[in-house]
Design an enzyme around this catalytic site. Structure first.
Site, short mmCIF file in Angstrom:
data_model
loop_
_atom_site.label_atom_id
_atom_site.label_comp_id
_atom_site.label_asym_id
_atom_site.label_seq_id
_atom_site.Cartn_x
_atom_site.Cartn_y
_atom_site.Cartn_z
N LYS A 255 80.63 71.56 46.80
CA LYS A 255 80.74 73.20 47.15
C LYS A 255 82.17 73.45 47.84
O LYS A 255 83.07 72.68 48.37
CB LYS A 255 79.72 72.81 48.01
CG LYS A 255 79.88 74.58 49.21
CD LYS A 255 79.36 74.65 50.68
CE LYS A 255 80.33 74.72 51.17
NZ LYS A 255 81.26 76.25 50.71
N GLU B 4 88.73 63.92 56.20
CA GLU B 4 89.60 64.46 55.53
C GLU B 4 90.57 65.45 56.60
O GLU B 4 89.49 66.98 55.99
CB GLU B 4 90.62 64.33 54.10
CG GLU B 4 90.04 63.63 53.65
CD GLU B 4 91.82 62.53 53.97
OE1 GLU B 4 92.81 62.10 54.61
OE2 GLU B 4 90.80 61.13 53.42
N CYS C 51 97.98 70.78 54.38
CA CYS C 51 97.53 70.22 56.09
C CYS C 51 98.77 69.40 56.12
O CYS C 51 98.83 68.64 57.18
CB CYS C 51 96.43 69.25 55.81
SG CYS C 51 96.52 67.84 53.99
N GLU D 72 97.24 73.48 65.37
CA GLU D 72 96.99 73.77 64.12
C GLU D 72 96.77 75.33 63.63
O GLU D 72 96.18 76.17 64.12
CB GLU D 72 96.22 73.18 62.92
CG GLU D 72 96.64 73.19 61.39
CD GLU D 72 95.58 72.34 60.30
OE1 GLU D 72 93.95 72.53 60.94
OE2 GLU D 72 95.84 71.54 59.95
#
Ligand code: NAD
Length: 480
Positions: A171, A246, A280, A383
């Protein structure tokens, strides 16, 4: 353009018939509609993957390697199409999409084809028996990926999963479905075996969650945000699925007092703002030795100011739009928060509307540099995942280590110094999966990739990916 699911080698509408809009964030225009898939679509895909498993895993490793090379070749032939599509779907500059997204998606297939060749079976001999350690595929695997590097991150999972003999239900992010669809078309054009790769489009809480919960899907390789990672772990953990997570990061770029300031300034700017800060691994906190702070900051700001923000189609653009209007609002709200937290904006700090008719509704933000924030402020610890960087002073290497380690994350970071031994020594004390000295995003695909703390569980890359996508069995044979 309507994008369909790719299930059992057929392009199909979702069973419900419901579709979602997909936008180009640089223009705000709808560019495609994608399936809003549900449990039934995922179940159909999982069934196809299950049925395709015996013949796919029955191929020799060499035959699967040949397929990976064929896919790489076919993707290479449409690499310009991949770059243009990725740029349109994400708002990233075309030059970046060519250099990073298209190039790396192709090289992921080539790399894992080559890397799998060198896999050997371990054998342990005893006085009266021999142990043969063999690898089997895990089975049907679920791959869930984010929007920042769409085909790059999907192919990073698809290639090792395939070469180890697994079949796939994948997906892509609902915000960037288009290059996954190009991959599906590429496989279809190649007459790739039906049901081995199934791509189901849709939203995370419905389509993604259905993949996590499906009992026939034995492993989940997930890349995305830390909060979603918790849901993935909570759902898949009790089902004893193999898991690779991750997740997010809040990476530090550390400028030591002996760094070459020009090189460090350019490197830190690139680390902060590549892909609008939406990698990231981006260095969103720059920690600078107090002795060189005043000399470094103007050079850093010059490097940031030299970055051209605007039209993703323009070959010379460095920074395109962020992924969506909603994300732009989130990033801008962090800039407002930074001011409330006592920060001062040293550069940027606002939305940009490029001087181009089609981009008036685009989600562009100027690269933003913030000073005078506490290292424990929300803007310096959460973040933001946009073109925003905070600058902080430190008084000793020990203080730099403590500041770096002070967040919930531990993904990556870079250290800039003229003494590489000192840089390496400092790197060893940082709680992160990946550290660079005098470079950033310098990737050898054989090396382990992944984070510690809330940045994830497990490693991808080279042997680590091949290990994740295989189950080891030991066969102990008693000597005659
Ligand atoms: P996200 O977590 O919102 O979404 C990632 C994927 O998960 C999407 O496909 C989404 O549809 C799906 N998803 C959402 N809810 C789900 C659920 N309940 N069940 C199953 N799937 C679900 O992340 P994002 O906003 O797409 O991507 C940005 C994040 O990804 C950032 O935090 C970034 O740091 C992280 N990221 C990490 C890495 C890494 O390698 N560590 C790489 C790229 C991006």
């Amino acid at each position: 353009m309507d994008i369909y699911n790719y299930i059992d080698g057929e392009f199909t509408l979702p069973i419900s018939g419901n579709m979602l809009d997909n936008l180009n964030p640089a223009t705000g225009q709808i560019i495609a509609r994608i399936p809003d898939s549900n449990n039934d679509d995922v179940a159909t895909a999982a069934e196809a993957a299950k049925l395709a498993l015996p013949s796919w895993r029955g191929l020799t490793k060499g035959e699967r390697i040949n397929w990976l090379n064929k896919i790489a070749q076919a993707l290479e032939e449409r690499s310009e199409d991949i770059a243009k599509t990725e740029s349109m779907d994400t708002g990233k500059p075309i030059a970046l999409a060519r250099r990073v997204d298209a190039a790396r998606s192709i090289s992921n297939f080539r790399f894992f084809a080559k890397h799998a060749e060198q896999l050997t079976e371990n054998k342990f001999t005893m006085a009266d028996a021999t142990n043969y350690v063999i690898r089997k595929p895990v089975g049907v695997v679920g791959l869930i990926t984010p929007w920042n590097l769409p085909l790059y991150l999907l192919s990073w999972k698809v290639a090792p999963a395939l070469v180890m003999g697994n079949t796939i239900v994948a997906k892509p992010s609902e915000m960037t479905p288009m290059t996954a669809n190009l991959l599906a078309k590429t496989l279809d054009d190649l007459d790739f075996p039906k049901g081995v790769v199934n791509i189901v489009h849709g939203l995370g809480p419905s389509t993604g969650q259905a993949i996590l919960e499906h009992p026939e899907i034995s492993a989940i390789s997930f890349t995305g945000g830390t909060e979603t990672g918790k849901i993935v772990a909570k759902t898949a953990g009790p089902m004893f699925k193999k898991l690779s997570l991750e997740l997010g990061g809040k990476n530090a770029t550390i400028i030591l007092d002996d760094a070459d300031l020009e090189t460090a300034a350019t490197g830190a700017a690139k680390a902060a703002f590549t892909n609008s800060g939406q990698v990231c691994l981006c260095g969103s906190r720059v920690l600078i030795d107090a002795k060189i702070y005043d000399a470094f900051v103007p050079k850093f700001i010059d490097a940031v100011a030299a970055m051209k923000v605007g039209n993703p189609d323009d070959e010379s653009t460095d920074i395109g739009s962020v992924i969506s209007q909603q994300h732009m609002e989130k990033v801008l709200s962090y800039i407002e928060l930074a001011k409330q937290e006592g920060g001062t904006i040293a550069h940027g700090g606002q939305r940009i509307i490029p001087n181009h008719a089609s981009l008036q509704n685009g989600s562009f933000i100027s690269p933003t540099v913030i000073e005078n924030l506490s290292i424990s402020s929300r803007c310096a610890t959460e973040e933001i995942f946009g073109p925003v960087v905070t600058l902080h002073k430190f008084d000793s290497d020990l203080a730099a280590i403590e500041m770096t380690n002070s967040t919930q994350y531990g993904l990556a970071g870079s250290i800039w110094t003229s003494d590489t031994a000192r840089g390496k020594q400092l790197a060893k004390q940082i709680d992160s999966g990946i550290l660079w000295v005098n470079t950033w995003l310098h990737r050898d695909l054989r090396t382990p990739f992944g984070g510690v703390k809330n940045s994830g569980v497990g490693r991808e890359g080279g042997d680590w990916s091949l290990n994740f996508f295989s189950e080891l069995s030991n066969i102990c044979v008693k000597d005659d």
